[in-house]
Motif scaffolding. Structure first.
Motif, PDB file in Angstrom:
ATOM      1  N   ILE A 113       0.823  -1.204   0.000  1.00 20.44           N
ATOM      2  CA  ILE A 113       0.000   0.000   0.000  1.00 20.44           C
ATOM      3  C   ILE A 113       0.861   1.259   0.000  1.00 20.44           C
ATOM      4  O   ILE A 113       0.504   2.265  -0.589  1.00 20.44           O
ATOM      5  CB  ILE A 113      -0.968  -0.012   1.208  1.00 20.44           C
ATOM      6  N   TRP A 128      -3.132   8.552  -3.706  1.00 22.13           N
ATOM      7  CA  TRP A 128      -4.220   8.943  -2.821  1.00 22.13           C
ATOM      8  C   TRP A 128      -4.599  10.390  -3.063  1.00 22.13           C
ATOM      9  O   TRP A 128      -3.783  11.232  -3.424  1.00 22.13           O
ATOM     10  CB  TRP A 128      -3.797   8.778  -1.365  1.00 22.13           C
ATOM     11  N   VAL A 156     -10.811   6.871   4.738  1.00 24.04           N
ATOM     12  CA  VAL A 156     -10.834   5.708   3.849  1.00 24.04           C
ATOM     13  C   VAL A 156     -12.296   5.404   3.563  1.00 24.04           C
ATOM     14  O   VAL A 156     -13.044   4.967   4.453  1.00 24.04           O
ATOM     15  CB  VAL A 156     -10.158   4.481   4.492  1.00 24.04           C
ATOM     16  N   SER A 157     -12.710   5.697   2.331  1.00 26.14           N
ATOM     17  CA  SER A 157     -14.107   5.504   1.934  1.00 26.14           C
ATOM     18  C   SER A 157     -15.073   6.098   2.955  1.00 26.14           C
ATOM     19  O   SER A 157     -16.061   5.472   3.349  1.00 26.14           O
ATOM     20  CB  SER A 157     -14.392   4.013   1.720  1.00 26.14           C
ATOM     21  N   LYS A 188      -7.503   0.317   8.530  1.00 29.88           N
ATOM     22  CA  LYS A 188      -8.861   0.796   8.262  1.00 29.88           C
ATOM     23  C   LYS A 188      -9.471   0.051   7.070  1.00 29.88           C
ATOM     24  O   LYS A 188     -10.661  -0.304   7.077  1.00 29.88           O
ATOM     25  CB  LYS A 188      -8.841   2.299   8.004  1.00 29.88           C
ATOM     26  N   ILE A 189      -8.646  -0.199   6.040  1.00 33.59           N
ATOM     27  CA  ILE A 189      -9.118  -0.952   4.873  1.00 33.59           C
ATOM     28  C   ILE A 189      -9.530  -2.367   5.287  1.00 33.59           C
ATOM     29  O   ILE A 189     -10.583  -2.873   4.893  1.00 33.59           O
ATOM     30  CB  ILE A 189      -8.038  -0.995   3.771  1.00 33.59           C
ATOM     31  N   TYR A 234     -13.246  -3.893   4.969  1.00 28.33           N
ATOM     32  CA  TYR A 234     -13.393  -5.121   4.183  1.00 28.33           C
ATOM     33  C   TYR A 234     -14.022  -6.219   5.033  1.00 28.33           C
ATOM     34  O   TYR A 234     -14.917  -6.948   4.575  1.00 28.33           O
ATOM     35  CB  TYR A 234     -12.028  -5.574   3.663  1.00 28.33           C
ATOM     36  N   LEU A 287      -8.003  -4.014  -3.496  1.00 28.01           N
ATOM     37  CA  LEU A 287      -8.383  -3.212  -2.329  1.00 28.01           C
ATOM     38  C   LEU A 287      -8.162  -1.723  -2.585  1.00 28.01           C
ATOM     39  O   LEU A 287      -8.988  -0.890  -2.231  1.00 28.01           O
ATOM     40  CB  LEU A 287      -7.579  -3.649  -1.101  1.00 28.01           C
ATOM     41  N   ASN A 288      -7.029  -1.402  -3.213  1.00 30.50           N
ATOM     42  CA  ASN A 288      -6.710   0.011  -3.462  1.00 30.50           C
ATOM     43  C   ASN A 288      -7.646   0.643  -4.485  1.00 30.50           C
ATOM     44  O   ASN A 288      -7.915   1.836  -4.436  1.00 30.50           O
ATOM     45  CB  ASN A 288      -5.252   0.157  -3.899  1.00 30.50           C
ATOM     46  N   TYR A 318     -11.279   0.943  -2.321  1.00 32.97           N
ATOM     47  CA  TYR A 318     -11.411   1.882  -1.206  1.00 32.97           C
ATOM     48  C   TYR A 318     -10.604   3.151  -1.482  1.00 32.97           C
ATOM     49  O   TYR A 318      -9.380   3.094  -1.670  1.00 32.97           O
ATOM     50  CB  TYR A 318     -10.941   1.216   0.091  1.00 32.97           C
ATOM     51  N   VAL A 363      -8.813   6.563  -0.641  1.00 35.62           N
ATOM     52  CA  VAL A 363      -8.120   7.169   0.503  1.00 35.62           C
ATOM     53  C   VAL A 363      -7.907   8.648   0.243  1.00 35.62           C
ATOM     54  O   VAL A 363      -7.447   9.049  -0.828  1.00 35.62           O
ATOM     55  CB  VAL A 363      -6.755   6.480   0.737  1.00 35.62           C
TER      56      VAL A 363
END
Length: 462
Positions: free
Chosen positions: A6, A13, A30-31, A76-77, A81, A442-443, A446, A448
């Motif tokens: 990440i 971001w 984050v989202s 947080k991700i 999730y 994931l990136n 979500y 950031v």
């Protein structure tokens, strides 16, 4: 592993303007889920202490502040999730995992006493330990859910074996030695000085207040740290030094003028300020007008008192010497870039060193993990990618032209145990590719957002 990956996408971001001016207690989203400044500050302090950084600037150079933020973003991700996928660790499940930890057992049974001993020894509360353990357990479960059984083929195992057992012999020359005969003319010096004049050091004087707990007046620790927290919030809100000092009735002092190295004007003496205060003094500007810094248990509130701007220097012998060194460095970098474009030409190395053979050095590297005083670990990896007779230019504080004289493989390391390790490495490589794909997913999913203003303020306040 996801945390590490990440970090690589930090530049993608969203940064800055999406946060309202009053949102000073949030360092990132984050989202739509907040990462609060207080959590970031606590983790950053823990990171500085855990890694034993003596100088905050060294931690910043090592990107510790970014690593800490990435860690919080990754957590947080995972948290979001897990909520979406309904991956839940209830209290009973958490208790069972903790009871299975060998360090907490006695006579093959969970011992509350051993657990309490561990907490006391590590100076951590049960709540903090269990919260941290739960986060790590959640990550472990999510990561393991993505991994598949990897099959190790003889082809892939051989490639890994070659990677670790390769040896290489090289010849190399420092480009400064190769081009040392190039003289710098007076015209070049004058032209350089005209385009890039040398300047004196900027000098600064600060206003400051030392804030300590007033034990004589029986000030409680709770009240003292509440005041510190209030001052910190005012600093983050960009309140001026004078406003803060007035509100808290602080005793204001003023320093002598000093430069970025902490040397006092017209003196060879260094200021008594801690290095962190000197550094933060030169971060202050119209946007960041005050800083709160902790040094050995005391808190310093600082602001600008006076700035003496840089002034052009007269072209004397010392200035000329510095200019010559800068021109030579620029020339060497240009030569390095030129050689990179010519690197595939036959006999290039032999032609260049024909008159400099005495300055050419030889080096035998037994494996790619070998430490070397001349080349960095990253440069060693570049060297091991060479085939016989291939050339390489490595750039850094010093620039080198390198030729691979010979390559071979140390098969004396091969045995059944090593072969199993190589097969395990192949499986790890496959797992890493799977996790990179999951991380990309994931990136993309979500979003950031970084509150850059708050992030910079917190980082600069240390």
């Amino acid at each position: 592993m996801l945390i590490v990956i990440i970090i690589a996408v930090f530049a993608s971001w969203g940064v800055g303007d999406m946060f309202s001016a009053g949102k000073t207690n949030v360092v990132a989203e984050v989202s739509g889920k907040n990462i609060y400044s207080e959590d970031y500050v606590n983790e950053l302090r823990n990171g500085l202490q855990t890694k034993n950084y003596q100088n905050v600037s060294d931690a910043i150079k090592d990107n510790l502040h970014i690593q800490i933020l990435n860690q919080l973003v990754a957590e947080k991700i995972f948290e979001i999730y897990a909520e979406e996928e309904k991956i839940i660790i209830n209290d009973k499940t958490l208790s069972n995992f903790i009871k299975d930890i060998p360090e907490f057992s006695k006579n093959e049974k969970f011992s509350r006493t051993e657990y309490e001993k561990y907490l006391l020894k590590n100076q951590i509360s049960s709540f903090s330990f269990e919260t941290s353990f739960k986060k790590n357990l959640l990550k472990k479960l999510i990561v393991e859910s993505q991994n598949l059984d990897s099959i190790s083929t003889s082809y892939h195992t051989t490639r890994v074996k070659d990677y670790f057992e390769k040896k290489i012999s090289i010849s190399y020359i420092n480009l400064e030695d190769l081009y040392e005969d190039v003289d710098i003319t007076e015209k070049e010096i004058l032209d350089y000085h005209k385009k890039k004049p040398s300047y004196s050091n900027e000098l600064r004087s600060i206003k400051y207040a030392v804030i300590n707990q007033n034990k004589e007046a029986n000030q409680s620790s709770d009240l003292f740290f509440k005041n510190i927290s209030d001052i910190e919030n005012m600093v983050l809100s960009n309140r001026t030094f004078d406003d803060i000092a007035t509100q808290f009735s602080l005793n204001i002092k003023k320093s002598d003028l000093f430069n970025k190295d902490g040397v006092i004007k017209n003196s060879l003496k260094a200021t008594a300020f801690d290095r962190s205060i000197i550094q933060k003094s030169f971060y202050l500007n119209d946007q960041i007008t005050s800083e709160l810094i902790e040094v050995k248990g005391s808190f310093y509130l600082i602001g600008i008192n006076e700035i003496v701007k840089k002034k052009p220097l007269i072209l004397n012998d010392e200035v000329k010497k510095n200019i010559i060194n800068k021109i030579k460095k620029t020339n060497i970098n240009s030569k390095a870039n030129f050689l990179i474009n010519k690197i595939k030409e036959q006999n290039l190395f032999d032609q260049l060193i024909s008159k400099k053979k005495k300055t050419v050095k030889q080096l035998d590297l037994k494996n790619r993990l070998e430490k070397n005083k001349t080349f960095s670990p990253n440069q060693i990896q570049q060297i091991f990618n060479l085939k016989k007779n291939e050339l390489l230019v490595v750039k850094g504080p010093k620039n080198y032209l390198i030729k691979a004289i010979d390559t071979s493989y140390d098969r004396t390391k091969s045995n059944d145990e090593m072969d199993k390790l190589y097969e395990r490495q192949v499986a790890m490589n496959f797992d890493e590719q799977i996790m990179q794909s999951f991380d990309k997913f994931l990136n993309n999913k979500y979003k950031v957002k970084i509150n850059q203003k708050v992030l910079d303020r917190i980082t600069n306040s240390f």
